[in-house]
Motif scaffolding. Structure first.
Motif, mmCIF file in Angstrom:
data_model
loop_
_atom_site.group_PDB
_atom_site.id
_atom_site.type_symbol
_atom_site.label_atom_id
_atom_site.label_comp_id
_atom_site.label_asym_id
_atom_site.label_seq_id
_atom_site.Cartn_x
_atom_site.Cartn_y
_atom_site.Cartn_z
ATOM 1 N N PHE A 444 1.032 -1.578 -0.192
ATOM 2 C CA PHE A 444 0.166 -0.013 -0.106
ATOM 3 C C PHE A 444 0.701 0.796 0.204
ATOM 4 N N LEU A 445 2.148 1.421 0.417
ATOM 5 C CA LEU A 445 2.979 2.403 0.198
ATOM 6 C C LEU A 445 2.813 2.729 -1.434
ATOM 7 N N ALA A 446 2.705 1.818 -2.303
ATOM 8 C CA ALA A 446 2.658 2.268 -4.090
ATOM 9 C C ALA A 446 1.521 2.890 -4.384
ATOM 10 N N GLY A 447 0.381 2.159 -3.409
ATOM 11 C CA GLY A 447 -0.984 3.493 -4.046
ATOM 12 C C GLY A 447 -2.680 2.212 -3.519
ATOM 13 N N PRO A 448 -3.371 2.722 -4.145
ATOM 14 C CA PRO A 448 -4.436 2.425 -3.553
ATOM 15 C C PRO A 448 -4.224 0.873 -4.152
ATOM 16 N N ALA A 449 -5.257 -0.135 -3.753
ATOM 17 C CA ALA A 449 -5.219 -1.779 -4.188
ATOM 18 C C ALA A 449 -6.675 -1.864 -4.202
ATOM 19 N N ASP A 450 -6.623 -2.356 -5.161
ATOM 20 C CA ASP A 450 -8.244 -3.319 -4.909
ATOM 21 C C ASP A 450 -8.426 -5.034 -4.521
ATOM 22 N N PHE A 451 -9.133 -4.787 -3.123
ATOM 23 C CA PHE A 451 -8.882 -5.961 -2.444
ATOM 24 C C PHE A 451 -9.609 -6.811 -2.857
ATOM 25 N N THR A 452 -11.073 -6.477 -2.860
ATOM 26 C CA THR A 452 -11.837 -7.529 -3.646
ATOM 27 C C THR A 452 -12.570 -8.455 -2.199
#
Length: 607
Positions: A444-452
């Motif tokens: 998450f330090l890289a940016g948003p994530a879709d965790f489903t």
């Protein structure tokens, strides 16, 4: 916005010179002088050292490129330097805070290695640095970069949280690990926490870290491409190093990648709307039911996933043709009446064949967004295609979610329609509580994530997917940042009769005015507070073992009274219970969680 460039700044940059085999040394300091990046030549090599708070974080490590025209990592001479200062702040309504401050000092070194010329650009921020290579011209026949000579050397063993794409995390000492590790990579010696990352990858290959020949050293490698093809003037992605004395302090750099990308060419369009979605089954009625569910539960989108135009990997499946089971015009029109957008999935096979065809077609249909599936986020060819596709989707007026192995490098700053991406082991892949509490300090330090998210309901516990409690599922929607959140991933609306449990999903936003990481340790636990308007949301989650912490509510407004509504696990009923507590600024909030559990909190001003 304020932007200021000053050349030859007195006192901000240090130039030293030594004799013998070491050439001149150049140091750029961050504006607050807490952070420095020193570059020198020694025995024909270009070396750097990164320091923070008066202590060297890396030992002397190597810079340079190897091209088809020769090894620019050897026989290097620094010909010239330029120095500058940048001060700016820009709004970011799709993020974790209202605005982003972008203050740094810059050093540009013009270098040569034989006939090859290249530049090294360095930006020093408080607690972090970013550097990249520029090939300003190709007059000497350079047409490919065979490898980077970039290394990250440490004085003693440090623990690396190794992972690749959507794998689990494995803590391993960098002097013994035998695999590669994705960026961003998180390392710690217990005193400092370091993140090594990458920003602005639009036409490069996917780089990873591998143990190098030197002691306690990591090197940048290209696992999938033997070389990076270049044409004309060329810039590599930024390499970044961020450091903090605490694990939660790494979150201060979660917006660094955005800073290192160019701004969008126009103001944020009104049609880019963050939100939450539910995935529909592949029928008309499911689409209509999901729209009703979305309208009732404050979701903004529904999604038709793989299969709505046929078997996704077959070249015979046509993303311009809808399967008979779905009346797409009916569903889209019903969504418009209810204020709910429809997002359509398209596999890489269909995207490569018909992207330019489906974009104007989907605009005619009234589609709100796209989800890309099984893209190539690993090679130069795939990443270059993706950057062009992201731009096309943005210019066509759709929001975008990219799934599978792709990870962000800050391109949303340039093309803000890219709301989120996967590149993460989400609920589809059954992550455990160690994994869920490592993610805030790594991916998450890289940016948003879709965790489903796969929240249980009366008919399905999703026990194959869920290895954490219901309370932790709620908490993670606060802890994990994504402007587009996929909720109820495998759920059917009619099965969600547990309205009291899913109430929190109705209330939680996906973008924020303010964010604070309150407490946490990698793989042990995490506490995050975020504000939307006058309301605060807190997510607390434990790792595999019980986790205890105390956080102070110093972020609340002085003199105001608040009520905190707690959503926590009810182990006896296998459910969620609610309780309310009056709170005020400065109160201490005890966090006492059993392993694998969590709690979500809403703090609202009392009327």
């Amino acid at each position: 916005m304020i932007k200021e460039w000053l050349l030859l700044l007195t006192g901000m940059f240090v130039l030293t010179e030594s004799r013998a085999q070491t050439g001149r040394s150049y140091t750029v300091f961050s504006p607050d002088r807490s952070t420095s990046f020193e570059v020198k030549t020694a025995n024909g090599l270009l070396l750097y050292r990164f320091s923070f708070a008066g202590q060297a974080i890396t030992r002397w490590s190597q810079l340079g490129l190897q091209t088809n025209a020769g090894d620019t990592a050897a026989g290097i001479v620094i010909k010239n330097k330029q120095e500058g200062r940048h001060t700016a702040q820009f709004p970011w309504p799709l993020g974790e805070a209202d605005s982003i401050t972008d203050n740094y000092n810059e050093l540009v070194l013009s270098c040569s290695s034989g006939p090859t010329r290249f530049n090294v650009l360095v930006r020093a921020y408080k607690g972090c640095v970013a550097f990249r290579y520029e090939l300003p011209d190709i007059y000497n026949g350079i047409n490919c970069i065979k490898k980077e000579s970039t290394t990250f050397g440490f004085e003693a063993p440090v623990t690396l949280y190794q992972y690749n794409q959507e794998s689990v995390f494995t803590p391993v000492s960098i002097d013994t690990f035998t695999k590669t590790c994705d960026l961003p990579a998180t390392l710690t010696n217990g005193k400092f926490f370091v993140s090594i990352g990458e920003a602005n990858n639009v036409n490069y290959t996917k780089a990873e870290l591998k143990r190098s020949g030197g002691p306690y050293t990591l090197a940048v490698v290209f696992p999938r491409d033997s070389a990076v093809q270049v044409a004309g003037a060329f810039s590599t992605p930024w390499r970044t190093i961020s450091v903090s004395k605490t694990a939660i302090g790494l979150h201060d750099f979660s917006q660094l990648y955005l800073k290192l990308n160019p701004a969008a060419s126009k103001d944020l369009p009104d049609w880019i709307k963050p939100g939450k979605l539910i995935r529909a089954q592949l029928t008309t009625q499911s689409g209509l039911d999901c729209i009703d569910f979305a309208a009732k539960h404050n979701l903004q989108y529904i999604m038709y996933d793989a299969g709505w135009y046929g078997a996704e990997f077959r070249t015979s499946s046509d993303p311009t043709q809808v399967i008979p089971a779905i009346d797409m015009p009916k569903v889209i029109q019903y969504g418009k009446e209810k204020g709910i957008g429809v997002i359509l999935y398209v596999n890489y096979v269909g995207l490569k064949a018909k992207l330019d065809t489906i974009l104007p077609l989907y605009k005619q249909w009234g589609v709100a967004g796209l989800k890309f599936g099984f893209v190539d986020g690993l090679t130069q060819h795939g990443l270059t295609w993706l950057a062009g596709a992201i731009q096309k989707v943005y210019e066509a007026g759709f929001i975008l979610d990219i799934h599978d192995n792709y990870k962000p490098t800050g391109l949303s700053r340039t093309w803000p329609a890219l709301l989120t991406q996967e590149g993460i082991r989400g609920d589809e892949n059954s992550p455990d509580a160690f994994h869920t509490t490592v993610l805030p300090f790594t991916r998450f330090l890289a940016g948003p994530a879709d965790f489903t998210f796969c929240y249980p309901n009366a008919k399905n516990q999703f026990s194959k997917n869920l290895k954490v409690s219901r309370g932790q599922q709620l908490a993670l929607t606060v802890v994990y940042f994504s402007p587009l959140q996929a909720l109820f991933w495998y759920g059917i609306p009619a099965d969600y009769t547990n309205e009291d449990e899913i109430e929190f999903f109705k209330l939680v936003p996906t973008v924020w005015n303010e964010t604070h990481y309150l407490a946490g340790d990698i793989g042990k636990g995490i506490s995050v507070a975020r504000r939307k308007g006058g309301t605060w949301f807190i997510g607390n989650a434990a790792g595999l073992d019980d986790w205890h912490a105390t956080v102070r509510l110093d972020f609340l407004q002085k003199g105001k009274k608040y009520i905190a509504i707690v959503y926590e696990d009810d182990a006896e009923k296998n459910s969620i219970r609610k309780r309310s507590i009056p709170v005020k600024k400065g109160d201490q909030w005890p966090v006492s969680l059993k392993g694998k559990t969590g709690e979500a909190v809403i703090i609202q001003p009392m009327e």
